[in-house]
Write a protein that holds these residues in place. Sequence first.
Motif, mmCIF file in Angstrom:
data_model
loop_
_atom_site.group_PDB
_atom_site.id
_atom_site.type_symbol
_atom_site.label_atom_id
_atom_site.label_comp_id
_atom_site.label_asym_id
_atom_site.label_seq_id
_atom_site.Cartn_x
_atom_site.Cartn_y
_atom_site.Cartn_z
ATOM 1 N N LYS A 27 4.833 2.082 1.057
ATOM 2 C CA LYS A 27 5.791 2.472 0.026
ATOM 3 C C LYS A 27 6.524 3.738 0.457
ATOM 4 O O LYS A 27 7.744 3.831 0.334
ATOM 5 C CB LYS A 27 5.090 2.712 -1.315
ATOM 6 N N SER A 28 5.783 4.703 0.980
ATOM 7 C CA SER A 28 6.395 5.952 1.457
ATOM 8 C C SER A 28 7.317 5.689 2.627
ATOM 9 O O SER A 28 8.411 6.268 2.714
ATOM 10 C CB SER A 28 5.319 6.954 1.873
ATOM 11 N N ASP A 45 0.828 -1.204 0.000
ATOM 12 C CA ASP A 45 0.000 0.000 0.000
ATOM 13 C C ASP A 45 0.869 1.263 0.000
ATOM 14 O O ASP A 45 2.069 1.219 0.231
ATOM 15 C CB ASP A 45 -1.007 -0.010 1.148
ATOM 16 N N SER A 46 0.259 2.401 -0.304
ATOM 17 C CA SER A 46 1.013 3.644 -0.500
ATOM 18 C C SER A 46 1.697 4.134 0.780
ATOM 19 O O SER A 46 2.799 4.685 0.716
ATOM 20 C CB SER A 46 0.103 4.736 -1.057
#
Length: 122
Positions: free
Chosen positions: A37-38, A33-34
């Motif tokens: 990832k960040s 999920d984002s």
Amino acid sequence: MNLIKITLLGDPRSTQHCYKYRRQGNFISGYMDSKCKSLKVDYKKQIMAQYTSLPFKQHLAVELTLWHGTKRKVDIDNFCKLIFDSLSGLVYEDDSQIQELKITKNYDKQNPRAELILRELL
């Protein structure tokens, strides 16, 4: 024997909160999920600021201390993947080089983090 200490700031995220799965016809595919990832990008930046040598090529022992920002109940073994994947290619070539692992979890509301001590095995 080389000894490396790295601190990754931020509340550690578990694998079950990072990886999502979806069905596409008869196939199930996984993705990160984002938020994770960040976080992985942020971890890599923190690692590069603390470790500037070439990646280790030999087997390693790792001590991982997790400092969570809440006292929620968590499975200790779900927090390695994102951290170890972030170290790959920077501190070691691949996380398959880890031959020994000690994990401890603690609570620090003011300063959640992951502290790592890596040492090469001869």
